[in-house]
Design a protein around this motif. Structure first.
Motif, short mmCIF file in Angstrom:
data_model
loop_
_atom_site.label_atom_id
_atom_site.label_comp_id
_atom_site.label_asym_id
_atom_site.label_seq_id
_atom_site.Cartn_x
_atom_site.Cartn_y
_atom_site.Cartn_z
N THR A 113 0.84 -1.20 -0.14
CA THR A 113 0.08 -0.03 0.14
C THR A 113 0.90 1.27 -0.11
O THR A 113 0.43 2.32 -0.53
CB THR A 113 -0.91 -0.06 1.34
OG1 THR A 113 -0.19 -0.46 2.33
CG2 THR A 113 -2.24 -0.88 0.89
N TYR A 114 1.98 1.18 0.52
CA TYR A 114 2.91 2.28 0.70
C TYR A 114 3.71 2.61 -0.68
O TYR A 114 4.06 3.77 -0.85
CB TYR A 114 3.68 2.24 1.64
CG TYR A 114 3.46 2.02 3.13
CD1 TYR A 114 2.57 2.88 3.79
CD2 TYR A 114 3.19 0.74 3.52
CE1 TYR A 114 2.21 2.79 5.03
CE2 TYR A 114 2.59 0.18 4.76
CZ TYR A 114 2.02 1.71 5.52
OH TYR A 114 1.46 1.21 6.53
N SER A 126 5.63 9.48 1.40
CA SER A 126 6.89 9.74 0.91
C SER A 126 7.91 8.62 1.06
O SER A 126 8.63 8.44 0.17
CB SER A 126 7.24 10.95 1.27
OG SER A 126 7.39 11.02 2.80
N ALA A 127 7.88 8.03 1.97
CA ALA A 127 8.72 6.75 2.34
C ALA A 127 8.61 5.41 1.39
O ALA A 127 7.38 4.93 1.87
CB ALA A 127 9.03 6.60 3.87
N CYS A 128 9.19 5.28 0.32
CA CYS A 128 9.03 4.33 -0.34
C CYS A 128 10.24 4.17 -1.17
O CYS A 128 10.37 4.65 -2.28
CB CYS A 128 7.85 4.03 -1.12
SG CYS A 128 7.72 2.77 -2.31
N ASN A 129 11.24 3.16 -0.92
CA ASN A 129 12.54 3.13 -1.39
C ASN A 129 12.35 2.61 -3.08
O ASN A 129 13.07 2.74 -3.82
CB ASN A 129 13.42 2.31 -0.78
CG ASN A 129 14.08 2.77 0.47
OD1 ASN A 129 14.57 4.18 0.42
ND2 ASN A 129 14.16 1.91 1.63
N GLY A 175 13.41 5.48 2.25
CA GLY A 175 13.06 4.98 3.30
C GLY A 175 11.99 3.84 3.05
O GLY A 175 11.47 3.70 1.92
N CYS A 176 11.43 3.22 3.98
CA CYS A 176 10.29 2.31 3.84
C CYS A 176 9.46 2.18 5.13
O CYS A 176 9.56 2.21 6.00
CB CYS A 176 10.79 0.70 4.12
SG CYS A 176 9.69 -0.38 3.79
N ALA A 177 8.06 2.91 4.51
CA ALA A 177 7.08 3.00 5.55
C ALA A 177 6.41 1.82 6.14
O ALA A 177 5.74 1.90 7.05
CB ALA A 177 6.03 3.83 4.80
N ALA A 178 6.70 0.60 5.28
CA ALA A 178 5.99 -0.62 5.75
C ALA A 178 6.50 -1.33 6.81
O ALA A 178 5.94 -1.83 7.63
CB ALA A 178 5.75 -1.62 4.47
N ILE A 179 8.07 -1.05 7.01
CA ILE A 179 8.73 -1.77 8.00
C ILE A 179 7.99 -1.46 9.35
O ILE A 179 7.91 -2.34 10.25
CB ILE A 179 10.15 -1.35 8.21
CG1 ILE A 179 10.80 -1.92 6.87
CG2 ILE A 179 10.85 -1.82 9.46
CD1 ILE A 179 12.29 -1.73 6.65
#
Lengths: 347, 199
Positions: free
Chosen positions: A127-128, A135-138, A145-149
């Protein structure tokens, strides 16, 4: 949707020439190929993909959408639709895991549209990734960054993940193809080449925005699945949140060559839990030469999920994955085999 | 209520007011111009064959088939639900196959026959057996998903995937109905299947 120019490629050479800037899966690639459109148009509406040029390769259907079954293996045109291949008699009889992986995916309408080539390259459902307001999605925005982590990661991968990306490969066909060590025939600006399907999807490797090993302008023309004693005793087991029209939360493609109760050869692919199509080589090795008992299947499943990394909401996945593998193996062991189809069938 | 009396549909009024290009000119089959869209970022002119009729349209290449039908051709039967290929409300037939018009670029469909819910009834107005069956069995409540359900159901029968209740449920799973008329939809499809097979 952002404005784009629309071009139509009448043959692979033209597609390669028009598509030199298709990149390797980067969301900011200025050119995208259009086949079934079920991924591309969706992601363009979401503003995840913003190509300046869309190259329609559907005219390639004329020559690259056939299914040919021969003694040496199965050749699948990359422009064939999921529905056509899922219903092909030779695929159903001799490669049931491929037919099932297609049949259990998406909906009837999407299977009529989506092509095999596009299917194996479909993007994650993270979803991210799909929502640019994050904004955080590598994968979408390298280095962000990675919003899912630390986010809602129930549907995120536990195998093949790193600190840069934990997104899950959503496909089913790719899981069957990696189990069978399929090959791809490509045509690109520098001519044709053949690669192993296992090398198509890159590991995250800190650079999840680079998804494939395709070179700019390369089009998948066909798939070749080598014949093997294991292809007929095979199945695709898909576990999901609803009974139909849903992505896997765990899936296993299994193909077995049995000598009585003993495993001669095993091929195992995993889906719904890995960053890319995943072959469980350690589980295969744990089974070869041993009787296929529940205990041995459990040992193989444990080997397959070794090293799994979870992030909270997806803590359930390793155990679900192990149970899915065991169930798939035990079902494959006792499955009735369909009568062999006549080889060299063509449609 | 009195839209028809004004001799112009509500949509036509909106379309005209917004200055949208609507050119429903009949073009003889066999005299279709070659696609002249390569490298063009502006409006593209092309012909869409919908319900047996050729329509010349001038559209932004971004226009989906669904938007072309609804906003530019006055064919508002196909519905926009999710607009992302998840609900099935926009289901139409292309080359006789059920597909999602919201994920299809109109420009990519030129030269291929499209059938929508408006093209299902007989020329004399007699409803298709599937339409009649949905009425007979109350296969809907609000009706928004119904055109997509019916187009999908007709294809489901033609594909041979309407033989059992379980098959119907599986092969109709791409059409969501938030009123949950599913049991009646299954019953309607079974009735229509018998009639379609005997006609």
């Amino acid at each position: 949707m952002r404005p784009f120019t629309y071009d139509r490629a009448v043959d692979p050479a033209r597609a390669a020439a028009l598509g030199q800037q298709t990149g390797q899966g980067q969301t900011d690639s200025p050119v995208q190929f259009l086949a079934g459109g079920t991924s591309l148009i969706d992601l363009m509406k979401l503003d995840v993909l913003t190509p300046e040029r869309v190259v329609d390769i559907t005219p390639l259907r004329a020559n690259h959408a056939t299914v040919q079954a021969g003694h040496d293996g199965l050749r699948l045109g990359a422009l064939a639709t999921m529905a056509a291949v899922a219903a092909h008699p030779a695929v159903l009889a001799d490669y049931p895991l491929i037919a099932q992986s297609l049949q259990l995916a998406a909906s009837a309408q999407l299977r009529n549209m989506a092509t095999l080539g596009g299917n194996v390259l479909q993007r994650t459902r993270c979803t991210y990734f799909r929502d640019p307001s994050w904004s955080a999605c590598n994968k979408r925005n390298p280095g962000s960054g990675c919003a899912a982590i630390t986010g809602i990661n129930r549907n995120h991968a536990v195998l093949g993940v790193d600190a840069s990306c934990i997104s899950q490969y959503p496909g089913d066909l790719g899981v069957a193809l990696i189990a069978l060590d399929a090959q791809l025939d490509l045509v690109g600006p520098r001519g044709p080449r053949r690669i192993r399907f296992a090398s198509l999807h890159r590991p995250a490797g800190g650079q999840p925005h680079i998804e494939s090993t395709l070179r700019g302008g390369e089009v998948i023309i066909s798939f070749f699945v080598p014949a093997g004693a294991w292809t007929r005793r095979s199945l695709y087991l898909k576990v999901r949140d609803r009974a139909s029209y849903e992505f896997a939360i765990a899936s296993t493609a299994v193909a077995l060559d049995m000598d009585g109760d003993t495993v001669r050869q095993a091929r195992i692919g995993l889906g719904g839990m890995a960053y890319r199509p995943w072959r469980a080589l350690s589980a295969e090795a744990a089974l070869v030469g041993r009787p296929l008992t529940t205990a041995n299947a459990e040992a193989a499943a444990a080997a397959a999920l070794e090293g799994a990394i979870t992030h909270g909401h997806n803590d359930y996945k390793p155990e679900l994955g192990r149970r899915t593998i065991v169930r798939a193996l035990m079902q494959a062991k006792t499955m009735p085999l369909a009568p062999a189809s006549s080889p060299t069938r063509k449609a | 209520m009195s839209e028809n009396n004004r001799g112009m549909s509500r949509r036509g009024l909106f379309g005209a007011a917004a200055g949208i290009a609507v050119l429903p000119i009949s073009v003889r089959a066999g005299s279709l111009p070659a696609p002249t869209v390569e490298g063009d970022a502006g409006l593209s002119e092309f012909v869409l064959n919908v319900n047996g009729r050729d329509h010349r349209v001038a559209l932004d290449v971004r226009t989906t088939l669904l938007d072309a039908l609804r906003e530019h051709m006055d064919l508002v039967g196909s519905k926009k639900g999710c607009d992302h290929g998840q609900c099935g409300a926009c289901t139409v037939h292309i080359d006789g196959q059920r597909v999602l018009s919201c994920l299809t670029l109109a420009v990519a469909v030129q030269g291929r026959p499209v059938k929508t819910i408006e093209g299902l009834a007989a020329p004399d107005g007699t409803l298709h057996p599937m339409q009649q069956a949905f009425i007979d069995h109350d296969g809907f409540q609000c009706g928004y998903c119904t055109p997509g359900q019916i187009m999908s159901a007709v294809a489901c029968v033609h594909e041979g995937h309407a033989t059992t209740d379980a098959d119907i449920r599986e092969y109709m799973s791409g059409n969501l109905c938030r009123c949950a008329a599913y049991p009646k939809i299954v019953t309607a499809i079974k009735q229509a299947r018998e009639q379609m097979e005997h006609s």
